[in-house]
Scaffold this active site. Sequence first.
Site, PDB file in Angstrom:
ATOM      1  N   ARG A  80      -1.593 -11.399 -10.923  1.00 52.98           N
ATOM      2  CA  ARG A  80      -1.610  -9.982 -10.487  1.00 52.98           C
ATOM      3  C   ARG A  80      -0.589  -9.157 -11.269  1.00 52.98           C
ATOM      4  NH1 ARG A  80      -1.204  -9.996  -4.199  1.00 52.98           N
ATOM      5  NH2 ARG A  80      -1.321  -7.750  -4.499  1.00 52.98           N
ATOM      6  N   HIS A 128       5.982  -2.556   1.238  1.00 51.04           N
ATOM      7  CA  HIS A 128       5.613  -3.973   1.097  1.00 51.04           C
ATOM      8  C   HIS A 128       6.230  -4.621  -0.135  1.00 51.04           C
ATOM      9  CE1 HIS A 128       1.817  -3.177   3.744  1.00 51.04           C
ATOM     10  NE2 HIS A 128       2.924  -3.333   4.465  1.00 51.04           N
TER      11      HIS A 128
HETATM   12  C1  BV8 Z   1       4.411  -8.226  10.527  1.00 50.34           C
HETATM   13  C2  BV8 Z   1       1.935  -7.415   0.128  1.00 50.34           C
HETATM   14  C3  BV8 Z   1       5.511  -9.410  12.214  1.00 50.34           C
HETATM   15  C4  BV8 Z   1       1.617  -8.759  -0.410  1.00 50.34           C
HETATM   16  C5  BV8 Z   1       0.616  -7.001   2.145  1.00 50.34           C
HETATM   17  C6  BV8 Z   1      -1.296 -12.364  12.871  1.00 50.34           C
HETATM   18  C7  BV8 Z   1      -0.163 -13.003  12.380  1.00 50.34           C
HETATM   19  C8  BV8 Z   1       0.907 -12.290  11.810  1.00 50.34           C
HETATM   20  C9  BV8 Z   1       0.831 -10.920  11.706  1.00 50.34           C
HETATM   21  C10 BV8 Z   1      -0.310 -10.304  12.167  1.00 50.34           C
HETATM   22  C11 BV8 Z   1      -1.370 -10.991  12.757  1.00 50.34           C
HETATM   23  N1  BV8 Z   1      -2.340 -10.088  13.104  1.00 50.34           N
HETATM   24  C12 BV8 Z   1      -1.923  -8.854  12.768  1.00 50.34           C
HETATM   25  C13 BV8 Z   1      -0.692  -8.968  12.219  1.00 50.34           C
HETATM   26  C14 BV8 Z   1       0.089  -7.938  11.682  1.00 50.34           C
HETATM   27  C15 BV8 Z   1      -0.204  -7.933  10.172  1.00 50.34           C
HETATM   28  C16 BV8 Z   1      -1.427  -7.059   9.966  1.00 50.34           C
HETATM   29  O1  BV8 Z   1      -1.331  -5.871  10.095  1.00 50.34           O
HETATM   30  N2  BV8 Z   1      -2.570  -7.707   9.662  1.00 50.34           N
HETATM   31  C17 BV8 Z   1      -3.797  -6.922   9.461  1.00 50.34           C
HETATM   32  C18 BV8 Z   1      -4.624  -7.545   8.329  1.00 50.34           C
HETATM   33  C19 BV8 Z   1      -4.545  -6.861  10.769  1.00 50.34           C
HETATM   34  N3  BV8 Z   1       0.973  -7.362   9.565  1.00 50.34           N
HETATM   35  C20 BV8 Z   1       1.937  -8.152   9.102  1.00 50.34           C
HETATM   36  O2  BV8 Z   1       1.889  -9.378   9.071  1.00 50.34           O
HETATM   37  C21 BV8 Z   1       3.179  -7.414   8.645  1.00 50.34           C
HETATM   38  N4  BV8 Z   1       4.330  -8.046   9.201  1.00 50.34           N
HETATM   39  O3  BV8 Z   1       3.656  -7.788  11.346  1.00 50.34           O
HETATM   40  O4  BV8 Z   1       5.460  -9.021  10.844  1.00 50.34           O
HETATM   41  C22 BV8 Z   1       6.926  -9.482  12.542  1.00 50.34           C
HETATM   42  C23 BV8 Z   1       7.465  -8.560  13.410  1.00 50.34           C
HETATM   43  C24 BV8 Z   1       8.780  -8.658  13.746  1.00 50.34           C
HETATM   44  C25 BV8 Z   1       9.561  -9.688  13.205  1.00 50.34           C
HETATM   45  C26 BV8 Z   1       9.014 -10.598  12.304  1.00 50.34           C
HETATM   46  C27 BV8 Z   1       7.686 -10.503  11.949  1.00 50.34           C
HETATM   47  C28 BV8 Z   1       3.285  -7.491   7.103  1.00 50.34           C
HETATM   48  C29 BV8 Z   1       2.090  -6.805   6.481  1.00 50.34           C
HETATM   49  C30 BV8 Z   1       2.270  -6.722   4.965  1.00 50.34           C
HETATM   50  C31 BV8 Z   1       1.390  -7.745   4.325  1.00 50.34           C
HETATM   51  N5  BV8 Z   1       1.504  -7.584   2.876  1.00 50.34           N
HETATM   52  N6  BV8 Z   1       0.760  -6.910   0.828  1.00 50.34           N
HETATM   53  C32 BV8 Z   1       0.591  -8.684  -1.498  1.00 50.34           C
HETATM   54  O5  BV8 Z   1       0.137  -7.561  -1.866  1.00 50.34           O
HETATM   55  O6  BV8 Z   1       0.250  -9.758  -2.025  1.00 50.34           O
HETATM   56  S1  BV8 Z   1      -0.747  -6.315   2.890  1.00 50.34           S
HETATM   57  C33 BV8 Z   1      -1.828  -5.617   1.805  1.00 50.34           C
HETATM   58  O7  BV8 Z   1      -2.659  -4.756   2.628  1.00 50.34           O
HETATM   59  C34 BV8 Z   1      -1.271  -4.689   0.741  1.00 50.34           C
HETATM   60  O8  BV8 Z   1       0.100  -4.387   0.882  1.00 50.34           O
HETATM   61  C35 BV8 Z   1      -2.065  -3.418   0.968  1.00 50.34           C
HETATM   62  O9  BV8 Z   1      -1.408  -2.317   0.531  1.00 50.34           O
HETATM   63  C36 BV8 Z   1      -2.177  -3.462   2.426  1.00 50.34           C
HETATM   64  C37 BV8 Z   1      -3.109  -2.481   3.048  1.00 50.34           C
HETATM   65  O10 BV8 Z   1      -4.339  -2.554   2.341  1.00 50.34           O
HETATM   66  P1  BV8 Z   1      -4.820  -1.186   1.641  1.00 50.34           P
HETATM   67  O11 BV8 Z   1      -3.736  -0.732   0.733  1.00 50.34           O
HETATM   68  O12 BV8 Z   1      -5.273  -0.252   2.698  1.00 50.34           O
HETATM   69  O13 BV8 Z   1      -6.010  -1.686   0.744  1.00 50.34           O
HETATM   70  P2  BV8 Z   1      -7.519  -1.954   1.212  1.00 50.34           P
HETATM   71  O14 BV8 Z   1      -8.181  -2.717   0.121  1.00 50.34           O
HETATM   72  O15 BV8 Z   1      -7.524  -2.480   2.616  1.00 50.34           O
HETATM   73  O16 BV8 Z   1      -8.155  -0.483   1.292  1.00 50.34           O
HETATM   74  C38 BV8 Z   1      -8.324   0.266   0.095  1.00 50.34           C
HETATM   75  C39 BV8 Z   1      -8.874   1.617   0.517  1.00 50.34           C
HETATM   76  O17 BV8 Z   1      -8.987   2.447  -0.639  1.00 50.34           O
HETATM   77  C40 BV8 Z   1     -10.274   1.549   1.144  1.00 50.34           C
HETATM   78  O18 BV8 Z   1     -10.290   2.361   2.302  1.00 50.34           O
HETATM   79  C41 BV8 Z   1     -11.182   2.128   0.047  1.00 50.34           C
HETATM   80  O19 BV8 Z   1     -12.273   2.857   0.613  1.00 50.34           O
HETATM   81  C42 BV8 Z   1     -10.231   3.088  -0.648  1.00 50.34           C
HETATM   82  N7  BV8 Z   1     -10.547   3.383  -2.039  1.00 50.34           N
HETATM   83  C43 BV8 Z   1     -11.041   2.528  -2.983  1.00 50.34           C
HETATM   84  N8  BV8 Z   1     -11.134   3.183  -4.181  1.00 50.34           N
HETATM   85  C44 BV8 Z   1     -10.671   4.449  -3.979  1.00 50.34           C
HETATM   86  C45 BV8 Z   1     -10.301   4.587  -2.629  1.00 50.34           C
HETATM   87  N9  BV8 Z   1      -9.814   5.739  -2.122  1.00 50.34           N
HETATM   88  C46 BV8 Z   1      -9.683   6.786  -2.976  1.00 50.34           C
HETATM   89  N10 BV8 Z   1     -10.009   6.735  -4.287  1.00 50.34           N
HETATM   90  C47 BV8 Z   1     -10.511   5.591  -4.817  1.00 50.34           C
HETATM   91  N11 BV8 Z   1     -10.843   5.550  -6.132  1.00 50.34           N
END
Ligand code: BV8
Length: 253
Positions: A80, A128
């Site tokens: 990446r 992040h």
């Molecule tokens: C936390 C870095 C707890 C790494 C990323 C079960 C177990 C543990 C945690 C959880 C769980 N269930 C839920 C959670 C919480 C979890 C979470 O939210 N999960 C989600 C999936 C449900 N969150 C976490 O784990 C967070 N930490 O909760 O810790 C805690 C609390 C207290 C104490 C200790 C611990 C940490 C979350 C961070 C994870 N890291 N990335 C890496 O990149 O390798 S996440 C990853 O998703 C990226 O960072 C990314 O930025 C992020 C969000 O995704 P998007 O950026 O939105 O990208 P996506 O592809 O989804 O969407 C793209 C959009 O663009 C689309 O809408 C598309 O239509 C649009 N698009 C496309 N082209 C265009 C466009 N728009 C305009 N123009 C275009 N041309």
Amino acid sequence: MAFASPGVKLHMEFKKEFLEKLHTAKKIIFFTGAGISAESGISTFRGKDGIWNKMKPEELANFNAFMRNPDLVWEWYQHRRDIVHKAQPNAGHTAIAKLEKFLDVSVVTQNIDNLHRRAGSTKIFELHGNIERNFCVDCRTFYNMPELELTHGVPKCKKCGGLVRPDVVWFGEMLPQDQFAGGEKAAEQSDICFVVGTSAIVYPAAYIPMSAKQAGSFIVEINIEPTELTRYADYSLFGKAGEILPEILDIVK
Ligand code: BV8
Ligand code: ZN
């Protein structure tokens, strides 16, 4: 009624309320996700060619996966990083950076690709982390890419021999408190919160536009399709970020 400087031809028909907000705004934030980097050739996570389609985030973007198979996870981030190094900021990143000349602009990004900084934005909160930074899991010594011999497989810390990992927030990990608190404060103080290129499903990052809304900010979504956030947005602009953001710059400058 556009406020663009005379002679600027706008392709987008913007709502009057939005133009008035844009004309009176002092502080704006851009909450961005992978979609803003899609036009730079960097795959999103959940789109049709999203990287999460091929593998589950749990398999690679989490600490246990790293400790179970550090070479595999390191190589995936190397792959990446190579893509990010070959990528250039696109017109969307550049428009946001140029808006700093006219408005108080903060960028609160979920992206780890460093493209906002490379485009020239100066006030950036990286929720992040950043793929260009790495640190030792044992003694937390930081290493930037050039310092690491580009050996195959995970590098070892020069000071203590520990494993070196990318400085990105993995699932289940806390976000950097200073970045999150700074981003939240900027959101609460904003007149307009642009939500650009994010599916808005990852928490706690996705709370940022909510904090902005609760504090009275005008929420403008820019995305190619509706998302979890669309129902909260005051205004949704459907289209590519790299096309819409330069039009917004044309109005402001
Ligand atoms: C936390 C870095 C707890 C790494 C990323 C079960 C177990 C543990 C945690 C959880 C769980 N269930 C839920 C959670 C919480 C979890 C979470 O939210 N999960 C989600 C999936 C449900 N969150 C976490 O784990 C967070 N930490 O909760 O810790 C805690 C609390 C207290 C104490 C200790 C611990 C940490 C979350 C961070 C994870 N890291 N990335 C890496 O990149 O390798 S996440 C990853 O998703 C990226 O960072 C990314 O930025 C992020 C969000 O995704 P998007 O950026 O939105 O990208 P996506 O592809 O989804 O969407 C793209 C959009 O663009 C689309 O809408 C598309 O239509 C649009 N698009 C496309 N082209 C265009 C466009 N728009 C305009 N123009 C275009 N041309
Ligand atoms: Zn060390």
